[in-house]
Design a protein around this motif. Structure first.
Motif, PDB file in Angstrom:
ATOM      1  N   ALA A   2      -4.396  -3.938  -0.996  1.00 27.49           N
ATOM      2  CA  ALA A   2      -3.224  -4.370  -1.418  1.00 27.49           C
ATOM      3  C   ALA A   2      -2.141  -3.236  -1.031  1.00 27.49           C
ATOM      4  CB  ALA A   2      -3.044  -4.536  -2.984  1.00 27.49           C
ATOM      5  N   GLY A   3      -2.557  -2.305  -0.514  1.00 31.77           N
ATOM      6  CA  GLY A   3      -1.783  -1.034  -0.175  1.00 31.77           C
ATOM      7  C   GLY A   3      -0.946  -0.311  -1.424  1.00 31.77           C
ATOM      8  N   ASP A  54      -1.558 -10.244  -2.548  1.00 29.72           N
ATOM      9  CA  ASP A  54      -0.572 -10.892  -1.683  1.00 29.72           C
ATOM     10  C   ASP A  54       0.754 -10.419  -2.190  1.00 29.72           C
ATOM     11  OD1 ASP A  54      -1.874 -12.197   0.507  1.00 29.72           O
ATOM     12  OD2 ASP A  54      -1.754 -14.062  -0.444  1.00 29.72           O
ATOM     13  N   ARG A 111       1.592  -6.963  -1.563  1.00 31.55           N
ATOM     14  CA  ARG A 111       2.018  -6.728  -0.178  1.00 31.55           C
ATOM     15  C   ARG A 111       3.299  -7.251   0.080  1.00 31.55           C
ATOM     16  NH1 ARG A 111      -0.250  -2.918   3.267  1.00 31.55           N
ATOM     17  NH2 ARG A 111      -2.751  -2.888   2.979  1.00 31.55           N
ATOM     18  N   ARG A 141       3.790 -10.468   0.486  1.00 31.47           N
ATOM     19  CA  ARG A 141       3.912 -11.723   1.377  1.00 31.47           C
ATOM     20  C   ARG A 141       4.048 -12.882   0.342  1.00 31.47           C
ATOM     21  NH1 ARG A 141      -1.327  -9.110   3.461  1.00 31.47           N
ATOM     22  NH2 ARG A 141      -2.756  -9.745   1.689  1.00 31.47           N
TER      23      ARG A 141
END
Length: 432
Positions: free
Chosen positions: A34-35, A322, A325, A327
């Motif tokens: 996920a960062g 997502d 991130r 997205r």
């Protein structure tokens, strides 16, 4: 890493507890992918005192789930309450209106109110993610909306309900009748005390409506789905299907037809006979499967566990990654949706299996085949096992392709014959 993503979870049943456990047990993997760290900071459920087998210390508790939408310490709302109305709908609407991302596993909510929710999400720029709403841990939504985005899809089909698939599998393997296997499935926890949502095809219809909207880029339309369940499937039909080289599965099917008066999208849930060598015929037990057919990729088959804490939590956390991130894909996979007509079930064209219980006497088969001839229905095969003059015997017919409306009209006349002793069994035949 960036600032942690703060998550509010509404609903701490099997799936909700599964999400919390997965985020804790796989925190290192999830954070790397996920960062940033994903942390549940607030929850809502009906009973604070219930022991859910996991620690909830340090989490903010909201008795009213809608309060999660207004909680300034919540970045994203996870709705796992269920149901198309009530607190689930109120929470999702409030969160999206506040511009907060929402992750949900609620197929009923999306099938009934998906068009309206997508409009709100787009207007507020808030992601609405629902990988867990269809086929549990199988990434069916991501496959259709992203992996196959370059394809013009012609068909999406699948085993979308594990309860029905389990029942049909046991009936085939052990030669037992539906009611007996259903009762056992309830004892084992595979079926609810009130199983109608599953066995009458409603659950599968919700999921199919979602898949069809994504596959064909049109507004979700639950009302267009033809729905039949598995209550009328008998052990005899399953045995006869095997003799003919088929297995019976409850399938959800969405198909694009291009020409003639039936042009448009047909969506239907019902028992099907599929060839024994088809991949979907070999998906047994509580497993699900989704088959997609695209002009560039051909046929893609996905299968796996369609329910349960682990698989469904896996899909929920994938959506959270997502969002972490950044997205963001349009809810139904396209910025603008097409206006494609729905094809009514009466326009469906395909082959059929018919099983009749008739008095074994001369002329009965001739009467039946003459009715089929009158309705321009051509026979593929006829099967009768043994003779029992004056007694009831099963007669099985399979047909070439014909229109559903013609088949229904023919069945009305066949059922009225005095030699036909019970309602004819009809099961549609699918290639896979």
């Amino acid at each position: 890493m960036s600032k942690p993503l703060s998550i509010g979870v509404a609903g701490l049943g099997t799936v909700g507890a599964g999400v919390l456990n997965l985020l804790r047990e796989n925190a290192d993997i999830v954070g790397t992918r996920a960062g940033r760290h994903l942390a549940v900071t607030a929850v809502s459920a009906r009973d604070r005192r219930r022991d859910r087998g996991l620690a909830l210390d340090g989490l903010r508790w909201h008795d009213d789930p809608v309060a999660l939408a207004a909680d300034p310490g919540v970045d994203v709302v996870v709705e796992l309450i269920g149901g198309s109305e009530g607190p689930a709908r109120a929470l999702v609407e409030a969160a999206l209106a506040a511009g907060k991302p929402v992750v949900t596993a609620n197929k009923a909510l999306l099938a009934v109110h998906g068009a309206q929710l997508a409009e709100t999400a787009a207007a507020r720029g808030a992601p609405l993610a629902f990988e867990a709403a269809v086929a549990g841990g199988i990434p069916a939504i991501k496959a259709l909306r992203e992996g196959l985005a370059a394809n013009r899809l012609s068909r999406v089909a699948g085993i979308l309900n594990g309860t029905c698939n389990y029942i049909l599998t046991v009936m085939r393997a052990e030669g037992r009748e539906f009611a007996e296997v259903l009762a056992e499935a309830q004892r084992l926890g595979y079926a609810e005390a009130d199983p109608s949502f599953d066995i009458d095809g409603i659950d599968a219809a919700h999921k199919l409506a979602i898949l069809a909207a994504i596959a064909f880029g049109r507004p979700v339309d639950l009302g267009a789905v033809h729905v039949e369940g598995i209550r009328d499937v008998t052990a005899l039909d399953i045995r006869l299907a095997e003799e003919l080289g088929f297995r019976i599965k409850l399938l959800g099917i969405a198909r694009r037809t291009e020409a003639g008066p039936g042009a448009g999208i047909e969506t239907r849930v019902h028992p099907c006979m599929v060839p024994c060598d088809a991949p979907i015929a070999r998906v047994d037990g509580v497993f699900n499967a989704v088959v997609a057919e695209g002009d560039a990729v051909g046929r893609v088959v996905l299968q796996g566990r369609g329910a349960g804490a682990g698989p469904t939590a896996s899909a929920v956390v994938a959506d959270l990654i997502d969002i972490a991130r950044g997205r963001h894909t349009p809810v139904w996979g396209a910025e603008a949706l097409a206006s494609i007509p729905s094809v009514p079930m009466a326009r469906h064209v395909g082959p059929y299996y018919l099983r009749l219980m008739v008095v074994d006497r001369p002329g009965v088969i001739a009467d039946v085949t003459s009715i089929l001839r009158d309705h321009r229905i051509s026979l593929e095969s006829l099967l009768q096992r043994g003779r029992a003059p004056g007694e009831a015997v099963p007669v099985v017919l399979t047909t070439h392709e014909c229109e559903e409306a013609a088949m229904r009209s023919a069945l009305e006349r066949i059922a009225a014959l005095d030699a036909v002793l019970e309602k004819p069994a009809l099961i549609r035949i699918e290639s896979a």
